[in-house]
Design an enzyme around this catalytic site. Structure first.
Site, PDB file in Angstrom:
ATOM      1  N   CYS A  45       0.867  -1.170   0.000  1.00 21.25           N
ATOM      2  CA  CYS A  45       0.000   0.000   0.000  1.00 21.25           C
ATOM      3  C   CYS A  45       0.908   1.226   0.000  1.00 21.25           C
ATOM      4  O   CYS A  45       2.132   1.097  -0.064  1.00 21.25           O
ATOM      5  CB  CYS A  45      -0.919  -0.014   1.222  1.00 21.25           C
ATOM      6  SG  CYS A  45      -0.027   0.192   2.790  1.00 21.25           S
ATOM      7  N   HIS A  50       3.659  -5.184   1.945  1.00 23.46           N
ATOM      8  CA  HIS A  50       2.885  -6.256   2.561  1.00 23.46           C
ATOM      9  C   HIS A  50       3.558  -7.607   2.316  1.00 23.46           C
ATOM     10  O   HIS A  50       3.752  -8.378   3.248  1.00 23.46           O
ATOM     11  CB  HIS A  50       1.464  -6.283   1.998  1.00 23.46           C
ATOM     12  CG  HIS A  50       0.644  -5.108   2.398  1.00 23.46           C
ATOM     13  ND1 HIS A  50      -0.670  -4.951   2.022  1.00 23.46           N
ATOM     14  CD2 HIS A  50       0.930  -4.000   3.139  1.00 23.46           C
ATOM     15  CE1 HIS A  50      -1.157  -3.823   2.515  1.00 23.46           C
ATOM     16  NE2 HIS A  50      -0.190  -3.227   3.189  1.00 23.46           N
ATOM     17  N   TYR A 138      19.145 -20.462  14.266  1.00 23.79           N
ATOM     18  CA  TYR A 138      17.797 -20.339  14.834  1.00 23.79           C
ATOM     19  C   TYR A 138      17.881 -20.142  16.341  1.00 23.79           C
ATOM     20  O   TYR A 138      17.163 -19.306  16.908  1.00 23.79           O
ATOM     21  CB  TYR A 138      16.978 -21.594  14.517  1.00 23.79           C
ATOM     22  CG  TYR A 138      16.738 -21.816  13.042  1.00 23.79           C
ATOM     23  CD1 TYR A 138      15.666 -21.210  12.389  1.00 23.79           C
ATOM     24  CD2 TYR A 138      17.580 -22.629  12.288  1.00 23.79           C
ATOM     25  CE1 TYR A 138      15.444 -21.406  11.031  1.00 23.79           C
ATOM     26  CE2 TYR A 138      17.368 -22.836  10.935  1.00 23.79           C
ATOM     27  CZ  TYR A 138      16.302 -22.220  10.307  1.00 23.79           C
ATOM     28  OH  TYR A 138      16.097 -22.412   8.967  1.00 23.79           O
ATOM     29  N   ASN A 147      14.345 -15.353  24.324  1.00 23.78           N
ATOM     30  CA  ASN A 147      13.403 -16.458  24.435  1.00 23.78           C
ATOM     31  C   ASN A 147      14.091 -17.728  23.918  1.00 23.78           C
ATOM     32  O   ASN A 147      13.740 -18.250  22.852  1.00 23.78           O
ATOM     33  CB  ASN A 147      12.142 -16.154  23.615  1.00 23.78           C
ATOM     34  CG  ASN A 147      10.979 -17.057  23.960  1.00 23.78           C
ATOM     35  OD1 ASN A 147      11.158 -18.115  24.543  1.00 23.78           O
ATOM     36  ND2 ASN A 147       9.782 -16.642  23.588  1.00 23.78           N
ATOM     37  N   ARG A 152      11.915 -23.582  17.705  1.00 21.94           N
ATOM     38  CA  ARG A 152      10.945 -24.055  16.714  1.00 21.94           C
ATOM     39  C   ARG A 152      10.056 -22.921  16.223  1.00 21.94           C
ATOM     40  O   ARG A 152       9.714 -22.847  15.038  1.00 21.94           O
ATOM     41  CB  ARG A 152      10.088 -25.179  17.306  1.00 21.94           C
ATOM     42  CG  ARG A 152      10.837 -26.495  17.481  1.00 21.94           C
ATOM     43  CD  ARG A 152       9.895 -27.573  18.010  1.00 21.94           C
ATOM     44  NE  ARG A 152      10.581 -28.854  18.165  1.00 21.94           N
ATOM     45  CZ  ARG A 152      10.712 -29.749  17.205  1.00 21.94           C
ATOM     46  NH1 ARG A 152      10.176 -29.508  16.002  1.00 21.94           N
ATOM     47  NH2 ARG A 152      11.339 -30.879  17.420  1.00 21.94           N
ATOM     48  N   ASN A 161       7.773 -16.129   6.522  1.00 25.23           N
ATOM     49  CA  ASN A 161       8.224 -14.760   6.275  1.00 25.23           C
ATOM     50  C   ASN A 161       7.577 -14.208   4.993  1.00 25.23           C
ATOM     51  O   ASN A 161       7.804 -14.744   3.911  1.00 25.23           O
ATOM     52  CB  ASN A 161       9.748 -14.760   6.146  1.00 25.23           C
ATOM     53  CG  ASN A 161      10.301 -13.405   5.741  1.00 25.23           C
ATOM     54  OD1 ASN A 161       9.663 -12.372   5.907  1.00 25.23           O
ATOM     55  ND2 ASN A 161      11.511 -13.419   5.197  1.00 25.23           N
ATOM     56  N   CYS A 169      15.560 -14.018   5.722  1.00 21.46           N
ATOM     57  CA  CYS A 169      15.500 -15.348   6.342  1.00 21.46           C
ATOM     58  C   CYS A 169      16.543 -16.291   5.754  1.00 21.46           C
ATOM     59  O   CYS A 169      16.853 -17.325   6.361  1.00 21.46           O
ATOM     60  CB  CYS A 169      14.102 -15.935   6.224  1.00 21.46           C
ATOM     61  SG  CYS A 169      13.411 -15.960   4.568  1.00 21.46           S
ATOM     62  N   HIS A 170      17.123 -15.930   4.582  1.00 20.78           N
ATOM     63  CA  HIS A 170      18.199 -16.765   4.031  1.00 20.78           C
ATOM     64  C   HIS A 170      19.452 -16.724   4.902  1.00 20.78           C
ATOM     65  O   HIS A 170      20.326 -17.586   4.768  1.00 20.78           O
ATOM     66  CB  HIS A 170      18.543 -16.321   2.602  1.00 20.78           C
ATOM     67  CG  HIS A 170      19.021 -14.914   2.492  1.00 20.78           C
ATOM     68  ND1 HIS A 170      18.159 -13.842   2.428  1.00 20.78           N
ATOM     69  CD2 HIS A 170      20.280 -14.384   2.440  1.00 20.78           C
ATOM     70  CE1 HIS A 170      18.859 -12.721   2.325  1.00 20.78           C
ATOM     71  NE2 HIS A 170      20.146 -13.029   2.337  1.00 20.78           N
ATOM     72  N   GLU A 197      26.471 -12.511  -0.978  1.00 24.60           N
ATOM     73  CA  GLU A 197      26.874 -11.670   0.150  1.00 24.60           C
ATOM     74  C   GLU A 197      28.275 -12.015   0.652  1.00 24.60           C
ATOM     75  O   GLU A 197      28.742 -11.428   1.624  1.00 24.60           O
ATOM     76  CB  GLU A 197      25.848 -11.815   1.283  1.00 24.60           C
ATOM     77  CG  GLU A 197      24.462 -11.298   0.892  1.00 24.60           C
ATOM     78  CD  GLU A 197      23.430 -11.509   1.988  1.00 24.60           C
ATOM     79  OE1 GLU A 197      23.819 -11.880   3.120  1.00 24.60           O
ATOM     80  OE2 GLU A 197      22.234 -11.289   1.718  1.00 24.60           O
TER      81      GLU A 197
END
Length: 204
Positions: A45, A50, A138, A147, A152, A161, A169-170, A197
């Protein structure tokens, strides 16, 4: 000829995934960018992005990146500021990820919420703290969120994602190796992005 083949390949639009909840109820529009990875589709938008993802029936078997393909916004004359920022971001990233500190990340609507849900907090923490040329496990990302038992849940956030590449996320890997990308269907894309990268120790 190569561009024509790419157009034919990416003319198949992937089935629309369930639309994630965003921070606004503004109507969204779809925009497409050519990139070295093929066609990237962005839904946004005027306030922010999004969803962002590779278009087409892409898999490890047919992934054929073209590093000579520049970033180009397709078929749009008048676009909101967030898409202009997105184009600059993609151009900088695919030209040289080392220069990403010189460009502003496009606004992402879901990050504007006053109270982020856990997944949204995972995405924002990843995007804010893990830059090009870096990887994080992770477990380490769960620790960063204070946390440590949520490994998981972090993995689930990565699988869901909605803004790939921009929310990187890669760059999230297993302690023992590469880890999955898009449920394990796009491992070649993950390796390509990491290699781009400067991270070359992983293979699919």
């Amino acid at each position: 000829m190569q561009l024509l083949k790419a157009k034919a390949f990416f003319s198949k639009v992937a089935p629309k995934a369930k639309k994630p909840k965003t921070a606004c109820q503004l109507p969204e529009s779809e925009y497409r960018f050519w990139s070295p990875l093929g066609c990237i589709t962005v839904r946004a938008c005027e306030s922010g992005l999004h969803t962002t993802g590779l278009q087409g029936d892409l898999s490890d078997e047919n992934f054929a990146p073209n590093p000579n393909q520049g970033v180009k916004l397709l078929g749009s004359n008048k676009v909101p500021q967030v898409i202009k920022k997105c184009e600059i971001w993609f151009r900088t990233y695919f030209d040289d990820p080392k220069n990403m500190n010189t460009v502003e990340r496009p606004d992402i609507c879901v990050f504007k919420k006053s109270n982020l849900a856990f997944r949204e907090l995972v995405w924002k923490t990843l995007a804010d703290t893990v830059g090009p040329g870096e990887v994080i496990t992770y477990g380490a990302l769960a620790d960063r969120l204070k946390n440590p038992g949520a490994v998981r849940a972090v993995g689930s956030a990565m699988r869901n994602n909605p803004n790939g590449i921009i929310v990187p996320c890669h760059r999230v890997v297993r302690t023992s190796g590469l880890g999955l990308y898009h449920g394990g269907t796009l491992q070649s894309v993950k390796v390509w992005l990491l290699n781009h990268e400067g991270i070359t120790k992983y293979s699919k």
